[in-house]
Structure formats: structure tokens, C-alpha cells
Design a protein around this motif. Structure first.
Motif, mmCIF file in Angstrom:
data_model
loop_
_atom_site.group_PDB
_atom_site.id
_atom_site.type_symbol
_atom_site.label_atom_id
_atom_site.label_comp_id
_atom_site.label_asym_id
_atom_site.label_seq_id
_atom_site.Cartn_x
_atom_site.Cartn_y
_atom_site.Cartn_z
ATOM 1 N N ASN A 24 12.318 -0.768 -5.178
ATOM 2 C CA ASN A 24 11.627 -2.057 -5.337
ATOM 3 C C ASN A 24 12.516 -3.007 -6.159
ATOM 4 O O ASN A 24 12.733 -4.157 -5.768
ATOM 5 N N GLU A 42 0.420 -2.381 -5.531
ATOM 6 C CA GLU A 42 -0.349 -3.375 -4.767
ATOM 7 C C GLU A 42 0.503 -3.915 -3.643
ATOM 8 O O GLU A 42 1.721 -4.051 -3.790
ATOM 9 N N ASN A 43 -0.127 -4.267 -2.539
ATOM 10 C CA ASN A 43 0.608 -4.902 -1.448
ATOM 11 C C ASN A 43 1.251 -6.195 -1.947
ATOM 12 O O ASN A 43 0.684 -6.897 -2.777
ATOM 13 N N SER A 44 2.439 -6.480 -1.430
ATOM 14 C CA SER A 44 3.111 -7.737 -1.773
ATOM 15 C C SER A 44 3.984 -8.119 -0.574
ATOM 16 O O SER A 44 3.928 -7.461 0.465
ATOM 17 N N ASP A 45 4.813 -9.148 -0.740
ATOM 18 C CA ASP A 45 5.692 -9.570 0.360
ATOM 19 C C ASP A 45 6.641 -8.470 0.790
ATOM 20 O O ASP A 45 7.077 -8.415 1.934
ATOM 21 N N THR A 46 7.003 -7.604 -0.159
ATOM 22 C CA THR A 46 8.011 -6.579 0.140
ATOM 23 C C THR A 46 7.447 -5.163 0.073
ATOM 24 O O THR A 46 8.201 -4.199 0.156
ATOM 25 N N GLU A 48 4.187 -2.482 1.216
ATOM 26 C CA GLU A 48 2.958 -2.168 1.938
ATOM 27 C C GLU A 48 2.505 -0.767 1.521
ATOM 28 O O GLU A 48 3.287 0.186 1.569
#
Ligand SMILES: NC(=O)c1ccc[n+]([C@@H]2O[C@H](COP(=O)([O-])OP(=O)(O)OC[C@H]3O[C@@H](n4cnc5c(N)ncnc54)[C@H](OP(=O)(O)O)[C@@H]3O)[C@@H](O)[C@H]2O)c1
Length: 233
Positions: A24, A42-46, A48
Motif C-alpha cells: 500500500n 477500508e475500500n479506497s481508490d487503490t 478493495e
């Protein structure tokens, strides 16, 4: 920047969580899997998060589909989820031992072949398998656990031969004792039993992984053993 995509199993704890955090920070796009991963990420732009039991036959395809639909593909697979059952003939719980074998061997084999079929079509990819120092050795009362890791190593070595002329790589990580939740239920912790004062940390394993990933593609590292000082096995 050409952002690379990695799928990591067992990302909710220990070694997998350490690798997920390191990648990350390195800017990878990640699909993180475990049954309780959403408690930790948590889900984010980068990123899943997929909470799913790997014992379910469909989980490998779900993870690959998620990487493709969210991030346009997958470059790295980390086959890492696992458990450890050991004990004397009198002590060992046969049902738990067989669940370990289904998770560490059957689910891992399903995962590896599902992703390799995709990597073959794509022409490149890298599979990291968290085996163990007990992937090439054994010790009293840990035969079933060692056997699961030997099964991963045998598959990896055979696949390495099959894929030798391709841009698809396989690396077995072979850690000694790492401080994680793997031995959470033990009455006496293994560091004490093995008289090891400084065990490895998930960050130590993640650092090794990042170094291996940075190697030029003509360099292959099929096996990487990493032990703490004082590890006599
Ligand atoms: N710790 C060591 O000393 C050591 C040394 C050598 C090798 N290893 C290997 O390293 C790997 C990771 O272990 P660890 O030490 O990091 O242990 P850990 O902290 O207990 O992590 C185990 C991971 O596996 C996941 N998992 C367990 N059962 C699952 C299931 N049915 N479906 C999906 N995910 C499942 C857990 O996620 P959920 O609970 O969220 O499902 C968790 O993220 C294992 O394969 C282990 O054999 C560990």
C-alpha cells in the motif's frame, strides 16, 4: 506511473497484513482477502477488500474477477492465508488438522491454478507462496503442518520448471518464527519454547518481499528462507 496490482490472501493479520501495508505504501493497487479483512482495511481508490472464506470453491475466481474489474488486471498473487495445527497423537484434533490441510493445500492449489491460467494468457505474473521453514524440514508433532508446506513447495518447484522460459515467476517464502496470530491459542508461546528473544516481524517479511519484487525480471528467486537469530530448526 504504471500501477501494479496485487491480490493478497490472509491480509487481515500477521504476514499478509504486513505485506499489504508495505505494498500500500509502495503505491500498489490491492485486493485484500480474509474472512475479516474489512475490520482492518477500508475500500479506497487503490484498495478493495473482499471478506470471503477461502474454503469456498468460488473464492479464487471472485478475487481474480475483482482485481480485473476494479483495477484492470493482476500482476502479483500472494498465497498466504493459513493456519497451524500440531500436537502429539493424543493431542491433535483431527478435524482441525484436516481443515488446515484443506486451507493450506486445497484452497492454495485452487488459487494458484486459477491465477496461473490468467497469468499465462497475459504473458506475465508473479506468485508468492508463504510456505515455511517447515516447507523443507519437519519436526516432532508438526508433521501435518510441515506436510502442507512440503505440498506447496513441491507444486511450486514443478511449476517453476513448467514456467522457466516464461515471464511468470513463483517464489516460496520460507519464514522461521514470525510474531503473528498463528500461535494465538498456544498455552506457551513458541518464542519461549524455542528460546528465541527476537522473533521475526511481519514487517521483516514484507521488506524481503519488496526487495524480491524490485529485482529485474531475469532474476528468479524460487525459494527465500528467512530466520530469526537463534532459530535452530
Ligand atoms: N507466523 C509464523 O511463524 C509463520 C512462519 C512460517 C510460515 N507461516 C505461514 O504464514 C502464513 C500466514 O500466517 P500468519 O503467521 O500471518 O498467521 P495469522 O496472523 O494467523 O494470519 C492468518 C491469515 O489467514 C487468514 N485465514 C485463515 N483462515 C482463512 C479462511 N478459511 N479463509 C480466508 N482466510 C483465512 C486469516 O484471516 P481471517 O481470520 O480474516 O479469515 C489471517 O489473515 C500461513 O500460511 C502460515 O503457515 C507463518
Amino acid at each position: 506511473m504504471d500501477q501494479k496490482v496485487a491480490v493478497i490472501t490472509g491480509a487481515s493479520s500477521g504476514i499478509g497484513k504486513g505485506i499489504a501495508s508495505a505494498l500500500n505504501s509502495e503505491g500498489y493497487q490491492l485486493v485484500l482477502s480474509g474472512r475479516t479483512c474489512s475490520r482492518h482495511f477500508e475500500n479506497s481508490d487503490t484498495l478493495e477488500v473482499v471478506d470471503k472464506d477461502l474454503m469456498r470453491e468460488e473464492t479464487p475466481s471472485v478475487l481474480l474477477d475483482k482485481a480485473v474489474s476494479r483495477f484492470g488486471g493482476c500482476d502479483y498473487l500472494f498465497v498466504n492465508a493459513g493456519s497451524l495445527e500440531s500436537g502429539t497423537i493424543e493431542e491433535i484434533d483431527i478435524e482441525k488438522m484436516c481443515r488446515m490441510a484443506r486451507l493450506k493445500v486445497e484452497a492454495s492449489y485452487r488459487l494458484i491454478y486459477t491465477f496461473l491460467k490468467y497469468f499465462k494468457k497475459k504473458g506475465r505474473g508473479h506468485v508468492f507462496i508463504t510456505s515455511s521453514v517447515l516447507g523443507t524440514k519437519t519436526r516432532e508433532t508438526a508433521g501435518a503442518y510441515a506436510g502442507c508446506n512440503h505440498a506447496l513447495e513441491a507444486l511450486a518447484e514443478s511449476l517453476r520448471m513448467e514456467l522457466a522460459d516464461t515471464d511468470i515467476q513463483i517464489t516460496c517464502l520460507e519464514p522461521g518464527l514470525v510474531q503473528t496470530n498463528l500461535h494465538r491459542d498456544w498455552d506457551v508461546q513458541p518464542a519461549e519454547l524455542m528460546d528465541i528473544s527476537d522473533t521475526l516481524t511481519p514487517e521483516d517479511i514484507a521488506e524481503a518481499v519488496v526487495e524480491i519484487m524490485a529485482k529485474p525480471s531475469h532474476i528468479r528467486i524460487p525459494r527465500y528462507m528467512i530466520l530469526p537469530k537463534g532459530h535452530r530448526i
